[in-house]
Design a protein around this motif. Structure first.
Motif, PDB file in Angstrom:
ATOM      1  N   ASN A 108       0.813  -1.218   0.000  1.00 62.24           N
ATOM      2  CA  ASN A 108       0.000   0.000   0.000  1.00 62.24           C
ATOM      3  C   ASN A 108       0.845   1.266   0.000  1.00 62.24           C
ATOM      4  O   ASN A 108       0.349   2.353   0.298  1.00 62.24           O
ATOM      5  CB  ASN A 108      -0.915   0.000   1.230  1.00 62.24           C
ATOM      6  CG  ASN A 108      -1.879  -1.168   1.236  1.00 62.24           C
ATOM      7  OD1 ASN A 108      -2.430  -1.523   0.193  1.00 62.24           O
ATOM      8  ND2 ASN A 108      -2.057  -1.783   2.388  1.00 62.24           N
ATOM      9  N   ASN A 109       2.126   1.121  -0.323  1.00 62.75           N
ATOM     10  CA  ASN A 109       3.060   2.247  -0.390  1.00 62.75           C
ATOM     11  C   ASN A 109       3.245   2.915   0.967  1.00 62.75           C
ATOM     12  O   ASN A 109       3.553   4.107   1.054  1.00 62.75           O
ATOM     13  CB  ASN A 109       2.606   3.287  -1.427  1.00 62.75           C
ATOM     14  CG  ASN A 109       3.745   4.191  -1.879  1.00 62.75           C
ATOM     15  OD1 ASN A 109       4.882   3.738  -2.022  1.00 62.75           O
ATOM     16  ND2 ASN A 109       3.470   5.457  -2.105  1.00 62.75           N
ATOM     17  N   GLU A 110       3.059   2.146   2.024  1.00 63.56           N
ATOM     18  CA  GLU A 110       3.317   2.638   3.371  1.00 63.56           C
ATOM     19  C   GLU A 110       4.674   2.115   3.839  1.00 63.56           C
ATOM     20  O   GLU A 110       5.034   0.971   3.561  1.00 63.56           O
ATOM     21  CB  GLU A 110       2.219   2.174   4.340  1.00 63.56           C
ATOM     22  CG  GLU A 110       0.836   2.746   4.032  1.00 63.56           C
ATOM     23  CD  GLU A 110       0.776   4.266   4.180  1.00 63.56           C
ATOM     24  OE1 GLU A 110       1.521   4.800   5.030  1.00 63.56           O
ATOM     25  OE2 GLU A 110      -0.004   4.897   3.465  1.00 63.56           O
TER      26      GLU A 110
END
Length: 520
Positions: free
Chosen positions: A271-273
């Motif tokens: 989730n691009n976290e």
């Protein structure tokens, strides 16, 4: 059965049996009702369940009945070769072994095995059967159920494959990180180490990862200032999602105090976290020592070269005048060319001297107040006399007084202008701009040189101001130089508290700019 006791003349009891058919019939009715109710409940269970229902004879040689529930094919009638019809060949031996054990112990048969499904494909089943015994304890048949566990087995196999692939990748990564002399590690978001390669463990004086895993910087021997610095950097990586680079000294367990260059990079999830921060660190102690030795050599060599070059130039000028007086035009022309080459050599020596001063922290500035536009006008007019192809067009804002080393800032302007001319051979115009800006409540003057030449490849833009770095490839190979000019410009501007940068234009060419603080 009922009894009616009587006494005879000898006062002895006699108990003739009286059979009550009505009582017996009533009991039989009750038993039959219970049996019907039980059969009704069993039939409801069989109908309601989604599992396969099957019955086997006492020794499992005959399958009496099987209701396949669209998972397996119904038997229709008792069959003997049920194993060939339903069981995968790889599992027959195991099933026979479990059957024999269940017969021997008269216990529940239970096994997960492969089956031939109704659609012709192979599937997985979880089978369970209990023995039905008579009053003497002899098995008369077996009743069992089978569940379709194909999806679960497929998921387990996929998970197992993923674990194997993950383990293989882990071994590969460990082999790579163990073979490199660089330090490789991973922080969690609480600044704890979750991984450290062999080189880092050796630096700490640890034998295994377990000795360091889950520990923070201070627990592993980092001084307070050092731990706080890295924690701030980790926070910055998480906040900006960008890598950072730094340099620091740290005591090696066996080699003593060393100098390290390090990079912290963000680790993202799907989730691009950011879920972690990875780091690589390289020991640059020897490299730094070699660099210092090189700087010392350059300083010494450039200083020793300066005097003889100055003498050669003086002799060349004398030779030039003599040739003119003798009206020897050819000798005079040669003297002019010699003097031009000596000027280039003088310029290179001056660059090397500047670099040695910068590296040694000995670049002394002769600061004073001066008119900025006046400096620009003087440099432009001087450069314009040396070029006939390019026209230098000035677009300057209202002049401001700047406090700094006028000669050094002039050196930067000269370098940017000569580069613009050198790297735009097909163009005929160079623009020079100045403008006033306010940034973070600070008044700045910005100087820019715009050319319409070959531009700078994107891959080289971040390193263009590094020492000895030269852009390679394409036409750049044809241009001479040591790769020191822009580095010296960058350092001069930094020493003045300013900033220098590059912008590439889509239509071709570059804009080099620097800013200086206007002191009140």
């Amino acid at each position: 059965m009922m009894t009616d006791p009587k006494t005879n003349s000898a006062q002895l009891f006699s108990s003739p049996l009286i059979s009550d058919a009505n009582v017996l019939n009533q009991q039989l009715v009750n038993v039959n009702k219970q049996l019907r109710d039980s059969e009704t409940r069993f039939a409801a269970f069989v109908k309601a369940t989604s599992d396969v229902i099957y019955r086997m004879n006492a020794d499992w040689t005959i399958m009496l009945e099987l209701q396949g529930r669209e998972f397996l094919e119904d038997t229709g009638e008792p069959i003997q070769h049920w194993m060939d019809k339903y069981i995968h060949s790889e599992d027959k031996e195991q099933i026979l072994h479990v059957i024999q054990e269940a017969l021997r112990t008269k216990s529940i048969f239970q096994l997960e095995h492969q089956v031939k499904r109704l659609d012709g494909k192979m599937g997985w089943a979880s089978s369970r059967a209990i023995p039905i015994v008579d009053r003497d304890g002899n098995i008369i048949e077996w009743f069992g159920t089978t569940s379709d566990i194909t999806q679960r087995k497929q998921a387990e196999e996929a998970l197992c494959r993923s674990k194997d692939e993950l383990e293989q990748q882990k071994r590969l990564y460990e082999a790579v990180t163990a073979s490199t002399p660089d330090l490789v590690y991973v922080f969690d978001l609480q600044y704890k180490f979750t991984y450290a390669n062999k080189a880092l463990l050796i630096m700490w004086g640890k034998n295994t990862l377990e000795e360091a895993k889950g520990k923070g910087l201070r627990e592993l021997g980092y001084e307070e200032w050092h731990a706080e610095m890295h924690e701030r950097e980790i926070d910055e990586v998480v906040a900006t999602k960008r890598l950072i680079r730094g340099e620091v000294a740290f005591p090696h367990a066996t080699l003593g105090r060393r100098i390290y260059d390090y990079i912290f990079s963000p680790v993202f999830d799907a989730n691009n976290e950011i879920v972690a921060v990875a780091g690589t660190t390289r020991d640059i102690t020897e490299m730094r020592q070699l660099s210092e030795q090189k700087d010392e050599f350059l300083a010494m060599a450039s200083h020793e070269l300066k005097t003889p070059v100055t003498v050669i130039k003086a002799y060349t000028q004398i030779f030039h005048r003599s040739a003119q007086e003798a009206n020897d035009k050819q000798a005079a022309a040669l003297a002019i060319k010699m003097e031009a080459q000596i000027d280039k050599l003088t310029s290179r020596i001056a660059e090397l001297l500047d670099v040695s001063r910068i590296q040694g922290g000995k670049l002394h500035l002769q600061e004073k107040h001066f008119d900025f536009n006046g400096l620009i006008d003087g440099v432009v007019e001087e450069i314009q006399r040396t070029t006939h192809r390019h026209q230098i067009i000035r677009r300057l804002t209202t002049s401001r007084t700047v406090f700094g080393d006028q000669d050094r800032i002039g050196q930067v302007v000269i370098n940017l202008l000569t580069n613009a001319i050198k790297y735009s051979p097909q163009s005929d115009v160079i623009y020079v701009y100045t403008k006033l800006v306010n940034e973070n409540q600070r008044d700045l003057i910005v100087f820019s040189v715009e050319d319409f030449g070959i531009g700078i490849p994107e891959a080289d833009q971040e390193r263009i101001f590094e020492r000895f770095y030269r852009v390679t490839g394409g036409n750049q190979n044809t241009y001479p130089g040591l790769g020191l000019g822009l580095y010296i410009c960058s350092e001069i501007i930094k020493w003045h508290g300013g900033t220098i940068w590059l912008e590439n234009k889509k239509e071709g060419g570059s804009i080099f700019s620097f800013s200086l603080l206007l002191k009140k």
